[in-house]
Design a protein around this motif. Structure first.
Motif, short mmCIF file in Angstrom:
data_model
loop_
_atom_site.label_atom_id
_atom_site.label_comp_id
_atom_site.label_asym_id
_atom_site.label_seq_id
_atom_site.Cartn_x
_atom_site.Cartn_y
_atom_site.Cartn_z
N ASN A 37 -17.93 -76.00 -55.62
CA ASN A 37 -17.07 -75.49 -56.70
C ASN A 37 -17.82 -75.38 -58.03
N LEU A 38 -18.66 -76.35 -58.32
CA LEU A 38 -19.40 -76.32 -59.59
C LEU A 38 -20.40 -75.17 -59.62
N ALA A 39 -21.01 -74.87 -58.47
CA ALA A 39 -21.94 -73.72 -58.41
C ALA A 39 -21.18 -72.42 -58.65
N SER A 40 -19.92 -72.35 -58.20
CA SER A 40 -19.08 -71.17 -58.47
C SER A 40 -18.72 -71.11 -59.95
N ALA A 41 -18.28 -72.23 -60.50
CA ALA A 41 -17.90 -72.27 -61.92
C ALA A 41 -19.09 -71.90 -62.80
N LEU A 42 -20.27 -72.36 -62.41
CA LEU A 42 -21.48 -72.06 -63.19
C LEU A 42 -21.75 -70.55 -63.23
N ILE A 43 -21.65 -69.88 -62.10
CA ILE A 43 -21.96 -68.44 -62.09
C ILE A 43 -20.86 -67.66 -62.82
N VAL A 44 -19.65 -68.15 -62.79
CA VAL A 44 -18.57 -67.49 -63.54
C VAL A 44 -18.89 -67.56 -65.04
N VAL A 79 -22.38 -72.78 -69.54
CA VAL A 79 -23.35 -72.77 -68.43
C VAL A 79 -24.08 -74.11 -68.39
N TYR A 82 -21.83 -76.98 -67.00
CA TYR A 82 -21.65 -76.98 -65.54
C TYR A 82 -22.97 -77.29 -64.82
#
Lengths: 115, 115, 115, 115
Positions: A37-44, A79, A82
């Motif tokens: 989830n954190l890798a998704s939040a980071l790219i968002v 960025v 996260y």
């Protein structure tokens, strides 16, 4: 005293890591903060950063108006937040990882030599 | 002495910023390192990071094999490197921006109160 | 006859949707193809597409060498494949959604009027 | 007659391509719609799509409420619109590229054989 008006003055990645861990804990976010989830939040957040530049010319991107620069700083911060959180959850040392990668990059891209 | 075998031991964001500035300068990369291009490079690295997690379950993403974790650490490092470089090119202080954003987040997401 | 040498000639989004559904079924991929995972896979492919352009000037990005253009076409295809697959899994009609969104965009961005 | 209330009913990628070309032309957007910029815009929309899923479980991502599904359909449409526009600007045939890539994927990932 209003807890929500707390201000932060993190001077090191370690301090930021600790504060973010505490912040997530207080909000019961740990179960959502999986690496996936954190890798998704980071790219968002990285996309919200890129959005500011998507229609700009190279030159315009180097010469932001103060208000725009403020918004960009907030996206950069998101960025970073996260990224720090993800590294913490995976028990990865951000500064050590960056240093090691720079060493690998130095081998992969040797500096230009001047004759 | 072989310059390419240089090793790095950055302990602070400031040190990393300086080393990256020197690294880019030695390779004549500054003209490519516009904020627009760096924001693109950053999201490309964020995607390489996410790629490691895309088919994993939440649980698997928390329990990486050592070899996988090493690869993930390198991707995290790449994101951090481009983020630091972008902040430098825009004259934004990463630690200060993160601290300020945490203060805003604390207002936006008040901690759970226990009764 | 070698099944793996099958060639595809999808002419419509509906046909592509059906072929991709069959393709995933044959490989037992449905349990991995959740909307959450497909949205991640899609952005990872979008980043591989962007990577081709990240250091190019605007002009260079419009004038790709044939070999490069071939690679870009493959990345565009990957994005399209995951997008079609995601729409199918959510029971969303791609053509209808695009048409509806164009109508909304036409209201949001009225065409320039010439006086 | 109000031009902005125009509704669209594209049934094929070719039709969508033509309508988008006309739409961009009417708004004088062609000079902004370089492949480099469109690839950025595409990934920004892919992130807005992913954002809907970032904190959801796999199961929740398959079972969206109607209002949420509507929003997701709009984000999917935005990705499709920029993808179609980018393919057009590069003179790449979306359906042909997807078909060719499926053939390559079929070789790379042979179907499971049942014994």
């Amino acid at each position: 005293m209003n807890q929500t008006s707390k201000s932060y003055h993190c001077r090191t990645v370690e301090e930021l890591t600790r504060e973010l861990r505490h912040f997530a804990g207080e909000r019961d976010w740990d179960r959502h903060h999986t690496p996936k989830n954190l890798a998704s939040a980071l790219i968002v957040e990285a996309a919200e950063l890129l959005e500011h530049f998507q229609w700009l010319s190279q030159e315009e991107s180097q010469d932001l108006a103060p208000e725009k620069k403020k918004e960009v700083a907030h996206e950069i911060a998101d960025v970073f937040i996260y990224l720090t959180r993800l590294a913490d959850r995976l028990d990865i040392d951000l500064m050590a990882a960056a240093s090691e990668k720079m060493g690998l990059n130095a081998i992969k891209y040797p500096p230009k030599t001047h004759t």
